[in-house]
Design an enzyme around this catalytic site. Structure first.
Site, short mmCIF file in Angstrom:
data_model
loop_
_atom_site.label_atom_id
_atom_site.label_comp_id
_atom_site.label_asym_id
_atom_site.label_seq_id
_atom_site.Cartn_x
_atom_site.Cartn_y
_atom_site.Cartn_z
CG HIS A 157 -2.00 -1.05 1.14
ND1 HIS A 157 -2.90 -1.15 0.11
CD2 HIS A 157 -2.28 -2.08 1.98
CE1 HIS A 157 -3.71 -2.19 0.33
NE2 HIS A 157 -3.34 -2.77 1.45
CD GLU A 206 -4.04 -8.59 5.38
OE1 GLU A 206 -4.21 -7.45 5.83
OE2 GLU A 206 -3.25 -8.82 4.45
CG ASP A 243 -7.44 -5.92 4.27
OD1 ASP A 243 -8.32 -5.43 3.55
OD2 ASP A 243 -6.23 -5.69 4.10
C1 3PY Z 1 -4.79 -4.20 7.62
O1 3PY Z 1 -5.16 -3.68 8.69
O2 3PY Z 1 -5.52 -4.81 6.86
C2 3PY Z 1 -3.39 -4.11 7.23
O3 3PY Z 1 -3.01 -4.67 6.24
C3 3PY Z 1 -2.45 -3.32 8.07
O4 3PY Z 1 -2.81 -2.04 8.23
MG MG Z 2 -4.45 -5.47 5.03
#
Ligand code: 3PY
Ligand code: MG
Length: 252
Positions: free
Chosen positions: A45, A145, A171
């Site tokens: 990102h 995530e 996520d």
């Molecule tokens: C998330 O929170 O999904 C990340 O990848 C880290 O910020």
């Molecule tokens: Mg993420």
């Protein structure tokens, strides 16, 4: 050459780091001066890709800061190239199954532990030239995530070559049907944090979270306290305070 310092930190306390999204050596230099244990260079990102990494990583040479790279995807080339550029810890996003974890772990290590290809790049000056020693020093963190990743977290954490699980709370919240937000997270996400910490404890690997030091008491040992953009955005509050001070002076 001192090896991967983060491995020594993890043995004694939580490591505290900062995200780097802005691809400028001057920004990295400021983060190094702050004294973080690690800088997490974000090729997923951040405003840069794997091939832009090397000049940024070079700023951490001979410092106490461990360079960590989040690769854009679970990809053999991306992981190998980040390691060639001098990453000591690899963070792999969106790991959902044991097979995903095996792919990430294999790409992070030379034979016989994995399938990484050897190159005489700056990595040999960072962690050494001996493949066995490099295999011991490098660390690979799988990001859990998603709801699927969470369901499979015990298997992911127990995969040989996976050194830790890094939770992406944003996520994870989305795939649990919740809005992403800052800590404290929704109860479902907080519960998932404890579940990941427990799975890591059983597997003997490091649990991490994209959140601040409050979570160290919950067992997290790899925490991202802040990031370059977050620090710059504080200018908004400083400007508001300055405007407020001017306003109260002119009102008074
Ligand atoms: C998330 O929170 O999904 C990340 O990848 C880290 O910020
Ligand atoms: Mg993420």
């Amino acid at each position: 050459m001192t090896g991967n310092r983060l491995r020594r930190v993890w043995d004694t306390r939580a490591a505290l780091g900062a995200w780097c999204w802005i691809p400028a050596p001057a920004v990295v230099e400021q983060l190094v001066w702050c004294g973080f244990d690690f800088i997490l260079f974000d090729c997923q990102h951040g405003e840069y890709g794997i091939s832009d990494l090397e000049p940024l990583l070079r700023v951490t040479t001979n410092t106490e800061v461990t360079p960590v790279v989040r690769v854009p995807t679970n990809d053999y080339y991306a992981i190998g190239h980040a390691l060639d550029a001098g990453a000591e810890v690899i963070v792999v996003p969106m790991v959902e199954t044991r097979e995903d974890a095996e792919r990430a772990a294999a790409a992070s290590r030379f034979f016989p532990a994995g399938t990484r290809s050897y190159a005489g790049t700056r990595s040999t000056q960072v962690l050494g030239a001996d493949p066995e020693q490099v295999n011991r020093e490098v660390a690979c963190l799988a990001m859990v995530e998603t709801a699927t990743g969470l369901a499979n977290v015990a298997e992911i954490a127990a995969t040989p070559g996976i050194d830790g699980i890094f939770i992406g709370p944003a996520d994870l919240a989305i795939t649990l049907g919740l809005p992403p937000g800052p800590p404290p997270f929704a109860p479902e996400v907080e519960k998932a944090v404890d579940q990941v910490v427990a799975a890591c404890g059983s597997a003997g690997v490091v649990p991490g979270l994209a959140a601040g030091s409050d979570y160290a008491a919950r067992g997290l040992r790899f925490l991202t306290v802040t990031g370059d953009r977050v620090l710059l955005r504080r200018g908004q509050a400083e400007l508001a305070a300055a405007r407020g001070a001017l306003g109260s002076r002119s009102a008074g």
